[in-house]
Design a protein around this motif. Structure first.
Motif, PDB file in Angstrom:
ATOM      1  N   ALA A 263      36.271  49.198  42.902  1.00  0.00           N
ATOM      2  CA  ALA A 263      36.953  48.129  41.635  1.00  0.00           C
ATOM      3  C   ALA A 263      35.606  47.443  41.289  1.00  0.00           C
ATOM      4  O   ALA A 263      35.128  46.458  41.703  1.00  0.00           O
ATOM      5  CB  ALA A 263      38.075  47.031  42.185  1.00  0.00           C
ATOM      6  N   VAL A 264      36.129  46.826  40.336  1.00  0.00           N
ATOM      7  CA  VAL A 264      34.969  45.978  39.595  1.00  0.00           C
ATOM      8  C   VAL A 264      34.891  45.343  38.921  1.00  0.00           C
ATOM      9  O   VAL A 264      35.863  45.765  37.563  1.00  0.00           O
ATOM     10  CB  VAL A 264      33.886  46.723  38.717  1.00  0.00           C
ATOM     11  CG1 VAL A 264      32.547  46.289  38.075  1.00  0.00           C
ATOM     12  CG2 VAL A 264      32.447  47.473  39.347  1.00  0.00           C
ATOM     13  N   ILE A 265      34.546  43.816  38.234  1.00  0.00           N
ATOM     14  CA  ILE A 265      35.544  43.210  37.249  1.00  0.00           C
ATOM     15  C   ILE A 265      34.337  42.836  36.172  1.00  0.00           C
ATOM     16  O   ILE A 265      33.296  42.022  36.853  1.00  0.00           O
ATOM     17  CB  ILE A 265      35.240  41.632  38.648  1.00  0.00           C
ATOM     18  CG1 ILE A 265      36.567  42.019  39.485  1.00  0.00           C
ATOM     19  CG2 ILE A 265      35.837  40.851  37.165  1.00  0.00           C
ATOM     20  CD1 ILE A 265      37.342  40.499  40.215  1.00  0.00           C
ATOM     21  N   ALA A 266      34.087  43.335  35.695  1.00  0.00           N
ATOM     22  CA  ALA A 266      33.310  43.480  34.404  1.00  0.00           C
ATOM     23  C   ALA A 266      32.354  42.025  33.841  1.00  0.00           C
ATOM     24  O   ALA A 266      33.351  40.887  34.563  1.00  0.00           O
ATOM     25  CB  ALA A 266      33.537  43.631  32.995  1.00  0.00           C
ATOM     26  N   GLY A 267      31.030  41.949  33.729  1.00  0.00           N
ATOM     27  CA  GLY A 267      30.495  40.464  33.291  1.00  0.00           C
ATOM     28  C   GLY A 267      30.669  39.674  34.552  1.00  0.00           C
ATOM     29  O   GLY A 267      30.381  39.857  35.867  1.00  0.00           O
ATOM     30  N   GLN A 268      30.315  38.399  34.565  1.00  0.00           N
ATOM     31  CA  GLN A 268      30.275  37.071  35.417  1.00  0.00           C
ATOM     32  C   GLN A 268      30.645  36.081  35.283  1.00  0.00           C
ATOM     33  O   GLN A 268      31.589  35.897  34.120  1.00  0.00           O
ATOM     34  CB  GLN A 268      28.847  37.157  35.743  1.00  0.00           C
ATOM     35  CG  GLN A 268      28.432  36.196  33.947  1.00  0.00           C
ATOM     36  CD  GLN A 268      26.891  36.117  33.694  1.00  0.00           C
ATOM     37  OE1 GLN A 268      26.013  35.100  34.785  1.00  0.00           O
ATOM     38  NE2 GLN A 268      26.507  35.699  32.821  1.00  0.00           N
ATOM     39  N   VAL A 269      31.051  34.992  36.315  1.00  0.00           N
ATOM     40  CA  VAL A 269      32.104  33.966  35.867  1.00  0.00           C
ATOM     41  C   VAL A 269      31.209  33.129  35.360  1.00  0.00           C
ATOM     42  O   VAL A 269      29.976  33.144  35.109  1.00  0.00           O
ATOM     43  CB  VAL A 269      31.294  33.406  37.468  1.00  0.00           C
ATOM     44  CG1 VAL A 269      32.212  31.859  37.604  1.00  0.00           C
ATOM     45  CG2 VAL A 269      31.869  34.302  38.741  1.00  0.00           C
ATOM     46  N   ARG A 284      36.839  38.438  31.521  1.00  0.00           N
ATOM     47  CA  ARG A 284      37.234  39.636  32.140  1.00  0.00           C
ATOM     48  C   ARG A 284      38.010  39.875  32.300  1.00  0.00           C
ATOM     49  O   ARG A 284      38.132  41.110  33.915  1.00  0.00           O
ATOM     50  CB  ARG A 284      36.152  39.161  33.368  1.00  0.00           C
ATOM     51  CG  ARG A 284      34.956  38.242  33.351  1.00  0.00           C
ATOM     52  CD  ARG A 284      34.196  37.721  34.913  1.00  0.00           C
ATOM     53  NE  ARG A 284      33.350  38.458  35.343  1.00  0.00           N
ATOM     54  CZ  ARG A 284      32.997  38.296  36.935  1.00  0.00           C
ATOM     55  NH1 ARG A 284      33.968  37.054  37.332  1.00  0.00           N
ATOM     56  NH2 ARG A 284      32.716  39.392  37.657  1.00  0.00           N
TER      57      ARG A 284
END
Ligand SMILES: Nc1ncnc2c1ncn2[C@@H]1O[C@H](COP(=O)(O)OP(=O)(O)OP(=O)(O)O)[C@@H](O)[C@H]1O
Ligand SMILES: Nc1ncnc2c1ncn2[C@@H]1O[C@H](COP(=O)(O)OP(=O)(O)OP(=O)(O)O)[C@@H](O)[C@H]1O
Ligand code: SF4
Ligand SMILES: [Mg+2]
Ligand SMILES: [Mg+2]
Lengths: 320, 315
Positions: A263-269, A284
């Protein structure tokens, strides 16, 4: 219910105009291990520094309270705080070599936490070294930090932090710099000491495996706020915050299908200067609704000792 | 046909501060077959990075042989090394220091092609655009500088640059260790994708066993400059043969409280000895839970047990 050993309430920390930590709160009972987990920059270490009242000059506490037992530390004069640090409230750091004085023997440094010369408390210091699993303590007691490995220095720091039997121990990434086999030894040690001495432990980490290993409860932080908090077993079995759920699904496990997509969390913190007015995970989040970008979801009780800050949680278990 | 990478009895010794040399790598043999990903795991200081550096010609071997597609790197001339470096590309741990801050990312990705005269002008721009898209970035990004990208995006740029010459072998040294937890999965998915698409061989260095299990076909476990065990992925995780492999696996904290707390603990006593003064016999004997007297004197050779090659007298 046992009264909390440590309570943090509505703590806010600012760097100039930027709010780094935004009204977080949690409490830890005696003998309990509470994990503060989150990604780099989410505010774990500054929270620990605020609890110890050791914030860098640039960062100000602009709201909230820290209580040790019943006592409000926020209002105490620095002199009173000095009497508390290392005795009732202790901290250990990620880099033990940096926290130990290279010129002093380890025995003298541990004795210092008791505000006594080593000669007066030598037997007690030796017992403490034994307790943290250092073999041949009689020889080690007179050695200097450079004669010890990283794992041994970390044990010395734990001995220093615990010899005065503090009610609360803050451990900031105590095993991140160590190898896994040494990490396992240190985690077992912390767990045992928390149980035997009834120390309340705040364990700061970014490793969900470490949380699963030794924490009773966990606060999941994201970008300066608590996303979700509660008992470890429940949160890992059924995360309610989309961030927690995605984070857990994105970690490769020894039980997953090799080479299957994670699973991927799009973008960044986002960086602290880039926080928007709403939920900080909104840009996100696959479940985001229009209001998420404009309104901050409050942290609300969700039953079973859980709390969650989300308008569209995975399973809505909020009490009616 | 020869393997993409064949390392035989590799030794890399560094001059030590107190006389005795640091035996960072001390007799390592391994291979990576075409299209295969080999994981190289072990604790800090065991010699993983030194093996990786020797594989791409960044570190000269003290002894032994390193062959990339049959070409020997040990004692090779500059021109041979230059040629091999086009076929074996490295992705380092830290994407921030791997990129020149004053070079646009398009120039960085295209540089290997330009320098080796493989493409120029329009063709170069097209290839750079294709490479950026292949790693999940946009072609319009070519004119931007590294600081305009996040850590995960920069690691994509580094990977695109490593792919530019279509290497036969990709060497990744801790490619996700410096990244935020929430972006690691993006890069791991990309690497798995690229393996499938290009049938590239990969040497994947990591201290994270769960990550290695996720991306690798076979796994080599190193301890103090030597191989403890090499086996196909499923064999090594289901039936580890070396006591060090077993301890390492038991020490991985799994992000599942039920599993993690039910797991038997196999605590290892003590600390890793110094590679400047490694123990005689089996290098693991000072920490081994099943050590016998023979281990203190005799070096256990790698031998086949089940599907594993194991260096343990008692395996
Ligand atoms: N001394 C300081 N001066 C200015 N900003 C700081 C200082 N210390 C921390 N910060 C900022 O405060 C925010 C929170 O930092 P903090 O160190 O608490 O993060 P963390 O959660 O401990 O991260 P890590 O996992 O990397 O240790 C970050 O944006 C950081 O850049
Ligand atoms: N240039 C050098 N000069 C002297 N000693 C070196 C040099 N490079 C590495 N070493 C030593 O060689 C040993 C192996 O180092 P190496 O970097 O290969 O380990 P590693 O397995 O990659 O560790 P890590 O997991 O910490 O990256 C270590 O003891 C290290 O201190
Ligand atoms: S050879 Fe001996 S010391 Fe080495 S791993 Fe096997 S049993 Fe342990
Ligand atoms: Mg920190
Ligand atoms: Mg390395």
């Amino acid at each position: 219910m046992t009264p909390a050993a440590l309570t943090v309430a509505a703590l806010s920390l600012d760097l100039g105009p930027t709010r780094l930590v935004d009204g977080i709160g949690f409490s830890v009972a005696p003998g309990e291990v509470m994990a503060l987990v989150g990604e780099s920059g989410c505010g774990k270490s500054v929270t620990a520094q605020a609890i110890m009242r050791l914030l860098p000059d640039a960062i100000r506490q602009t709201g909230g309270q820290v209580r040790l037992g019943e006592e409000d530390l926020t209002a105490l004069p620095e002199r009173a705080m000095q009497a508390i640090r290392g005795r009732r409230l202790s901290m250990i750091f990620q880099e033990p070599q940096a926290a130990l004085d290279p010129l002093d023997t380890i025995g003298a440094q541990i004795a210092e936490a008791l505000r006594q010369p080593l000669s007066r408390v030598r037997a007690e210091v030796r017992r403490m070294l034994e307790d943290v699993g250092i073999s041949d303590p009689e020889r080690r007691i007179d050695q200097h930090p450079f004669e010890l490995s990283g794992g041994m220095c970390q044990r010395v720091m734990i001995a220093t932090a615990l010899i005065a039997r503090p009610a609360v121990l803050i451990a900031d990434e105590p095993t991140t710099a160590l190898d896994v086999t040494i990490q396992a030894q240190i985690l077992d040690l912390l767990r045992r000491l928390a149980i035997e001495r009834r120390t309340a432990v705040v364990l700061i980490t970014h490793d969900m495996g470490v949380v699963a290993d030794i924490a009773d409860r966990v606060c999941v932080m994201y970008a300066g706020r608590i996303a979700e908090a509660g008992p470890v077993a429940e949160i890992f079995a059924a995360p309610m915050h989309p961030y927690t759920a995605l984070l857990l699904a994105s970690i490769p496990r020894l039980s997953d299908v090799p080479k299957s997509p994670l699973a991927v969390i799009a973008g960044q913190v986002p960086a602290p200067g880039e926080y928007g007015p709403g939920c900080r995970f909104a840009n996100r989040c696959p479940r985001a609704e229009p209001r998420c970008a404009t309104t901050t979801p409050p942290l609300l009780a969700a039953g079973q000792g859980r709390e969650i800050a989300c308008f569209a949680p995975l399973a809505d278990r909020r009490a009616p | 046909m020869s393997h993409t990478l064949e390392i035989t009895d590799l030794k890399v010794h560094f001059p030590g501060r107190h006389g005795a040399p640091v035996r960072a790598v001390d007799g390592v043999s391994l291979h990576v077959a075409a299209g295969e990903t080999l994981g190289l795991v072990g604790e800090s200081g065991c010699g993983k990075t030194t093996v990786a550096n020797a594989t791409v010609g960044l570190q000269a071997p003290t002894a032994g042989s390193v062959r990339v597609q049959g070409t020997e790197l040990a004692g090779a001339s500059r021109s041979v090394l230059r040629d091999v470096r086009a076929r074996a590309q490295m992705v380092f741990q830290n994407p921030v220091t791997s990129l020149n801050p004053r070079m646009t990312i398009g120039a960085a990705v295209g540089e290997p092609l330009l320098v080796r005269g493989r493409a120029a002008g329009r063709a170069l721009r097209d290839q750079v655009a294709a490479l950026l898209e292949e790693v999940g970035l946009r072609a319009e990004h070519a004119g931007r500088y590294p600081h305009q990208f996040s850590g995960g995006q920069r690691q994509r740029i580094v990977i695109a640059r490593a792919l530019a010459l279509r290497p036969a072998l990709l060497v990744c040294d801790e490619p996700v260790s410096a990244l935020d937890v929430s972006v690691r999965a993006q890069i791991l998915n990309l690497l798995v994708d690229l393996q499938a698409r290009h049938a590239m061989s990969t040497l994947f260095v990591s201290h994270d066993l769960a990550v290695v299990r996720h991306v690798c076909d076979r796994v080599a476990v190193m301890y103090l400059g030597r191989i403890a065990e090499i086996a196909p992925r499923d064999a090594i995780f289901a039936a580890p043969r070396h006591p060090y492999t077993r301890a390492l696996l038991a020490a991985v904290p799994e992000p599942d409280p039920a599993v993690q707390r039910a797991k038997p603990r196999l605590p290892l006593a003590g600390e890793i000895p110094s590679p400047a003064n490694p123990p005689a016999g089996c290098r693991f004997h000072t920490r081994c839970p099943i050590v016998v007297d023979q281990c203190r004197h005799e070096v256990p050779p790698l031998r086949r047990v089940g599907d594993s090659d194991v260096a343990c007298h008692l395996a």
